[in-house]
Design an enzyme around this catalytic site. Structure first.
Site, PDB file in Angstrom:
ATOM      1  N   GLU A 194      -3.761  -9.219   3.496  1.00  0.00           N
ATOM      2  CA  GLU A 194      -4.597  -9.092   4.684  1.00  0.00           C
ATOM      3  C   GLU A 194      -5.701 -10.031   5.061  1.00  0.00           C
ATOM      4  OE1 GLU A 194      -2.675  -4.939   3.642  1.00  0.00           O
ATOM      5  OE2 GLU A 194      -3.592  -6.796   2.460  1.00  0.00           O
ATOM      6  N   GLU A 216       0.779  -1.237  -0.181  1.00  0.00           N
ATOM      7  CA  GLU A 216       0.018  -0.054   0.157  1.00  0.00           C
ATOM      8  C   GLU A 216       0.831   1.393   0.093  1.00  0.00           C
ATOM      9  OE1 GLU A 216      -4.310  -1.121   2.160  1.00  0.00           O
ATOM     10  OE2 GLU A 216      -2.466  -1.432   3.220  1.00  0.00           O
TER      11      GLU A 216
END
Length: 259
Positions: A134, A114
């Site tokens: 995730e 990210e």
């Protein structure tokens, strides 16, 4: 010299030519991000934006790894890896106004991926690995990964990667358009600095306006074109626009003043 717990988790270097290199420096943790790292990275990005002698930043990681994401041990201890109003790493919700180039070696996973997606350009070693795993940890890629990845690679592929949590290679990322330059292992930072130096030769106000308009490209067309007209009108009125035209006519390098 600071060592151990006193050492900063982020190192900054100035190789010259208007470039600032920001290095996540927790190699024993694969540069995983905790609260202290986020605050230090936010401060480094403030230095980038606030220094008129700097035009472009390069974000990288020490020890052959870009970033393994959130420091899970710190997370379990209640240490948040976000800076209020700025997001994960002090970056994902509030990128700098100046261009930022990611130089990726090794792993860029979860929050590390990210951080890459929050950068404007990406230079990656051929053996680098990316991923948003995730969902396999009971979490979501909630630091911009799910919002940015579909705009950087084909949407269906982004959905597959986000829903499976599968890793993907730098070669794949280059083929999809996420990675700008694919380079030999161990050379990503040098290649990113070279790219950043090329960018830094250009007019600083024009660079900032260009970055804003690139971000506005996802807006509805009428709003995007209105913003472009506003930016173009402002840029044409700058001293640097006059200097650029004059330097071109006189066959010399321009001398930018950011005015």
């Amino acid at each position: 010299m600071t060592t151990g717990a006193d050492a900063s988790p982020v190192r900054i270097d100035r190789p010259g030519h208007g470039v600032l290199v920001i290095t996540l420096d927790r190699p024993s943790k694969r540069n995983a991000v905790d609260g202290r790292t986020s605050r230090a990275l936010a401060a480094a990005l403030d230095d980038l934006d606030g220094d008129p002698d700097l035009a472009v930043g390069v974000l990288t990681g020490a020890g052959g790894t870009f970033c393994a994401g959130m420091d899970l041990a710190a997370f379990l201890d209640g240490d948040a890896p976000e800076v209020p109003g700025r997001g994960f790493g002090g970056l994902t919700e509030a990128p700098p106004s100046k261009p930022l180039v990611a130089a990726v070696e090794g792993y860029a996973l979860a929050g590390g991926c990210e951080l890459v997606l929050a950068c404007d350009l990406v230079v990656a070693a051929e053996d680098a690995t990316f991923g948003l795993p995730e969902v396999g940890l009971g979490l979501i890629a909630g630091s911009g990964g799910l919002l940015r990845l579909p705009h950087r690679i084909p949407r269906a592929k982004a959905a597959e990667l986000a829903l499976t949590g599968d890793r993907f290679t730098a070669t794949d990322a280059h083929g999809w358009g996420l990675v700008n330059r694919l380079v030999a292992p161990g050379t990503a930072q040098d290649a990113a600095v070279e790219l950043a130096t090329r960018i830094a030769r250009n007019a600083p106000l024009a660079l900032a306006a260009t970055k804003r308009l690139l971000a506005a490209s996802d807006l509805p067309p009428d709003e995007a074109w209105a913003r472009q007209r506003t930016e173009l009108h402002a840029i044409k009125a700058t001293a640097d626009a006059q200097e650029g035209a004059r330097a071109f006519a006189e066959k010399r390098l321009p001398r930018w003043t950011a005015t």
